[in-house]
Design a protein around this motif. Structure first.
Motif, PDB file in Angstrom:
ATOM      1  N   LYS A   1       3.042  -4.995  -7.948  1.00 10.62           N
ATOM      2  CA  LYS A   1       3.483  -3.580  -7.316  1.00 10.62           C
ATOM      3  C   LYS A   1       2.481  -3.543  -6.103  1.00 10.62           C
ATOM      4  CE  LYS A   1       4.428  -1.235 -11.662  1.00 10.62           C
ATOM      5  NZ  LYS A   1       4.174   0.117 -12.456  1.00 10.62           N
TER       6      LYS A   1
ATOM      7  N   ARG B   1       0.214  -1.668  -3.997  1.00  3.80           N
ATOM      8  CA  ARG B   1      -0.923  -0.582  -4.394  1.00  3.80           C
ATOM      9  C   ARG B   1      -1.321   0.065  -3.119  1.00  3.80           C
ATOM     10  NH1 ARG B   1      -5.464  -4.738  -5.345  1.00  3.80           N
ATOM     11  NH2 ARG B   1      -4.423  -5.572  -3.307  1.00  3.80           N
TER      12      ARG B   1
ATOM     13  N   ASP C   1       8.438  -1.715  -6.107  1.00  2.00           N
ATOM     14  CA  ASP C   1       7.550  -0.811  -7.088  1.00  2.00           C
ATOM     15  C   ASP C   1       6.305  -0.722  -6.732  1.00  2.00           C
ATOM     16  OD1 ASP C   1       9.615  -0.984  -8.961  1.00  2.00           O
ATOM     17  OD2 ASP C   1       9.086  -2.993  -9.742  1.00  2.00           O
TER      18      ASP C   1
ATOM     19  N   GLU D   1       2.391   1.006  -7.012  1.00  2.00           N
ATOM     20  CA  GLU D   1       1.258   1.786  -7.944  1.00  2.00           C
ATOM     21  C   GLU D   1       0.510   2.679  -7.068  1.00  2.00           C
ATOM     22  OE1 GLU D   1      -2.742  -0.291  -9.535  1.00  2.00           O
ATOM     23  OE2 GLU D   1      -1.123  -1.180 -10.276  1.00  2.00           O
ATOM     24  N   TRP D   2       0.425   3.930  -7.699  1.00  2.00           N
ATOM     25  CA  TRP D   2      -0.262   4.850  -6.633  1.00  2.00           C
ATOM     26  C   TRP D   2      -1.730   5.206  -7.277  1.00  2.00           C
ATOM     27  CZ3 TRP D   2       1.758   7.143  -2.222  1.00  2.00           C
ATOM     28  CH2 TRP D   2       2.991   6.831  -2.205  1.00  2.00           C
ATOM     29  N   GLN D   3      -2.910   5.406  -6.341  1.00  2.00           N
ATOM     30  CA  GLN D   3      -4.021   6.081  -6.709  1.00  2.00           C
ATOM     31  C   GLN D   3      -4.412   6.994  -6.067  1.00  2.00           C
ATOM     32  OE1 GLN D   3      -6.323   1.943  -7.183  1.00  2.00           O
ATOM     33  NE2 GLN D   3      -7.391   3.437  -8.428  1.00  2.00           N
TER      34      GLN D   3
END
Length: 269
Positions: A24, A26, A61, A63-65
């Protein structure tokens, strides 16, 4: 086999879908309404929703932070993140890849406690004052480099507003829209107000670290973002999160108060 062929394949895979590689993209960013809003496990906001929609259309896709801004920048520089949301184009970060199309714009403005008003028309008016800022943020070259006043960081936007009404700082700087929403959320109407002069007007971008295929991905993101911003769905997002109508694309670069005094309505990061 031509050495160009493997690179082309890698670029194609990166652009079509990180999922094809079992990975994914990031992306890190700091919550700040109305651009990025985090409520428990639910994320939303004008720029978050817009970016999510564009990447979904591209088959990427994500991926979140959601972290403090200085931590976001550290993760990006150390390779722990592939990209950062809502960053300004900046010569000090010239190693990053930016789409041509900004996601939104911010207006950096000053807020005052109504019980202790301060007139502001130029940088000279800040002489001797203490101004609340956010760690890692860049507002304008004149503001960031001035030695005539004190810049005092706070761990959050809420903390800066708290310091302002408790007379621990003279003024604070933040985005116009964020500031207005914070005043409403913290029930500070009548206690805090925005000063009219805009310190700087800046476009906010998604930025990616240079890797195989990322330059092509940035181009595709920019093209799809432009298409989406012409659709009614984007205008609906703008009205939902800002209460304003969608306008023309943000201007870049912004003009600081040193060059012009803007009487305007921004973005930030």
């Amino acid at each position: 086999m031509s050495p160009i062929f493997p690179l082309s394949v890698a670029a194609l895979l990166a652009c079509l879908s990180f999922s094809a590689l079992g990975e994914k993209l990031r992306i890190v960013t700091e919550p700040w309404s109305p651009y990025v809003i985090v409520d428990g496990n639910h994320a939303s906001g004008l720029d978050y929703d817009t970016t999510s929609i564009v990447f979904e259309r591209l088959g990427i896709d994500v991926e979140w932070q959601f972290l403090p801004w200085k931590r976001c920048l550290m993760m990006l520089s150390e390779g722990e993140a592939d990209g950062v949301l809502d960053i300004f184009k900046d010569e000090a970060r010239a190693d990053l890849l930016y789409p041509n199309e900004p996601l939104s714009s911010v207006d950096w403005v000053l807020f005052q406690a109504n019980a202790r008003p301060h007139a502001f028309n130029s940088m000279e008016d800040l002489h001797g004052l203490t101004v609340g800022v956010s760690p890692g943020y860049r507002y304008s070259p004149a503001f960031d480099n001035s030695t005539s006043f004190i810049r005092e960081p706070a761990p959050s936007h809420e903390a800066n507003f708290g310091k302002l009404i408790r007379d621990r700082i003279d003024l604070m700087v933040t985005d116009r829209l964020l500031g207005r929403q914070m005043i409403k959320r913290l029930k500070l109407e009548g206690q805090v107000s925005q000063l009219p002069v805009v310190l700087n007007h800046r476009g906010q971008y998604l930025a990616l670290r240079p890797n195989a295929g990322m330059d092509l991905l940035v181009q595709r993101f920019s093209a799809e973002l432009k298409r989406f911003k012409r659709e009614p769905a984007y205008a609906e997002l703008v009205e939902r999160y800002t209460g304003e109508m969608s306008t023309a694309r943000p201007e870049e670069p912004g003009e600081s108060v040193d060059k012009t005094v803007e009487q305007q309505e921004s973005g930030a990061l």
